[in-house]
Scaffold this motif. Structure first.
Motif, short mmCIF file in Angstrom:
data_model
loop_
_atom_site.label_atom_id
_atom_site.label_comp_id
_atom_site.label_asym_id
_atom_site.label_seq_id
_atom_site.Cartn_x
_atom_site.Cartn_y
_atom_site.Cartn_z
N LEU A 42 5.01 17.01 6.94
CA LEU A 42 3.90 16.13 6.56
C LEU A 42 2.99 15.86 7.74
O LEU A 42 1.76 15.86 7.62
N HIS A 43 3.58 15.62 8.90
CA HIS A 43 2.80 15.36 10.11
C HIS A 43 1.94 16.58 10.46
O HIS A 43 0.76 16.45 10.79
N GLN A 44 2.51 17.77 10.37
CA GLN A 44 1.77 19.00 10.66
C GLN A 44 0.63 19.22 9.66
O GLN A 44 -0.40 19.80 9.99
N MET A 45 0.81 18.72 8.43
CA MET A 45 -0.22 18.85 7.40
C MET A 45 -1.31 17.79 7.55
O MET A 45 -2.29 17.80 6.81
N GLY A 46 -1.12 16.86 8.49
CA GLY A 46 -2.14 15.85 8.73
C GLY A 46 -1.86 14.50 8.10
O GLY A 46 -2.69 13.59 8.18
N PHE A 47 -0.71 14.36 7.46
CA PHE A 47 -0.36 13.06 6.87
C PHE A 47 0.16 12.15 7.97
O PHE A 47 0.78 12.60 8.93
N SER A 48 -0.09 10.86 7.83
CA SER A 48 0.39 9.90 8.81
C SER A 48 1.06 8.74 8.09
O SER A 48 0.88 8.55 6.89
N VAL A 49 1.81 7.96 8.85
CA VAL A 49 2.49 6.80 8.30
C VAL A 49 1.44 5.74 8.03
O VAL A 49 0.64 5.40 8.89
N GLN A 50 1.43 5.24 6.82
CA GLN A 50 0.49 4.18 6.47
C GLN A 50 1.23 3.15 5.65
O GLN A 50 1.94 3.48 4.72
N VAL A 51 1.06 1.91 6.01
CA VAL A 51 1.69 0.81 5.30
C VAL A 51 0.60 0.06 4.55
O VAL A 51 -0.37 -0.40 5.16
N PRO A 52 0.72 -0.04 3.25
CA PRO A 52 -0.33 -0.72 2.51
C PRO A 52 -0.38 -2.22 2.83
O PRO A 52 0.63 -2.82 3.16
N VAL A 53 -1.56 -2.77 2.74
CA VAL A 53 -1.73 -4.20 2.94
C VAL A 53 -1.41 -4.89 1.63
O VAL A 53 -1.98 -4.57 0.60
N HIS A 54 -0.46 -5.81 1.68
CA HIS A 54 -0.07 -6.52 0.47
C HIS A 54 -0.80 -7.86 0.43
O HIS A 54 -0.60 -8.70 1.30
N ARG A 55 -1.65 -8.00 -0.55
CA ARG A 55 -2.36 -9.26 -0.73
C ARG A 55 -2.36 -9.59 -2.22
O ARG A 55 -2.51 -8.71 -3.05
N ALA A 56 -2.21 -10.84 -2.52
CA ALA A 56 -2.22 -11.28 -3.91
C ALA A 56 -3.60 -11.04 -4.51
O ALA A 56 -4.62 -11.24 -3.85
N ALA A 57 -3.64 -10.62 -5.75
CA ALA A 57 -4.91 -10.38 -6.44
C ALA A 57 -5.70 -11.68 -6.56
O ALA A 57 -6.93 -11.67 -6.54
N GLU A 58 -5.01 -12.80 -6.68
CA GLU A 58 -5.69 -14.07 -6.84
C GLU A 58 -5.87 -14.82 -5.52
O GLU A 58 -6.09 -16.02 -5.50
N ARG A 59 -5.83 -14.12 -4.41
CA ARG A 59 -5.95 -14.71 -3.08
C ARG A 59 -7.31 -15.41 -2.94
O ARG A 59 -8.35 -14.85 -3.25
N ASP A 60 -7.29 -16.63 -2.43
CA ASP A 60 -8.50 -17.42 -2.22
C ASP A 60 -8.82 -17.41 -0.73
O ASP A 60 -8.19 -18.12 0.06
N GLU A 61 -9.78 -16.59 -0.32
CA GLU A 61 -10.10 -16.41 1.09
C GLU A 61 -10.54 -17.71 1.76
O GLU A 61 -10.22 -17.95 2.92
#
Length: 78
Positions: A42-61
């Motif tokens: 995967l690394h040779q194919m250009g993929f990298s480790v990515q961790v998604p950002v977890h935020r609530a859909a109803e988050r009040d900024e």
């Protein structure tokens, strides 16, 4: 892989893991690789480790910003 894990039956979360990729490769090409080998490929194919950002859909900024300015400094001092 571009279709996402749900297209292959993993509906509980939408992340590709090394184990899932290894299983997909084994099913599709009838070849088994270790997790380390899958990661290298995967690394040779250009993929990298990515961790998604977890935020609530109803988050009040604005409420978050207010908390960070008002409450966090008091909590951090302890």
């Amino acid at each position: 892989m571009e279709q996402g894990p749900a297209a292959y039956g993993w509906t509980e979360d939408q992340r590709w893991t090394i184990a899932r990729v290894a299983l997909l490769v084994a099913r599709r090409f009838h070849v088994r690789f270790s997790d380390a080998q899958i990661w290298r490929i995967l690394h040779q194919m250009g993929f990298s480790v990515q961790v998604p950002v977890h935020r609530a859909a109803e988050r009040d900024e604005t409420a978050v910003a207010t908390w960070v300015r008002g409450v966090w400094p008091r909590v951090e001092r302890r």
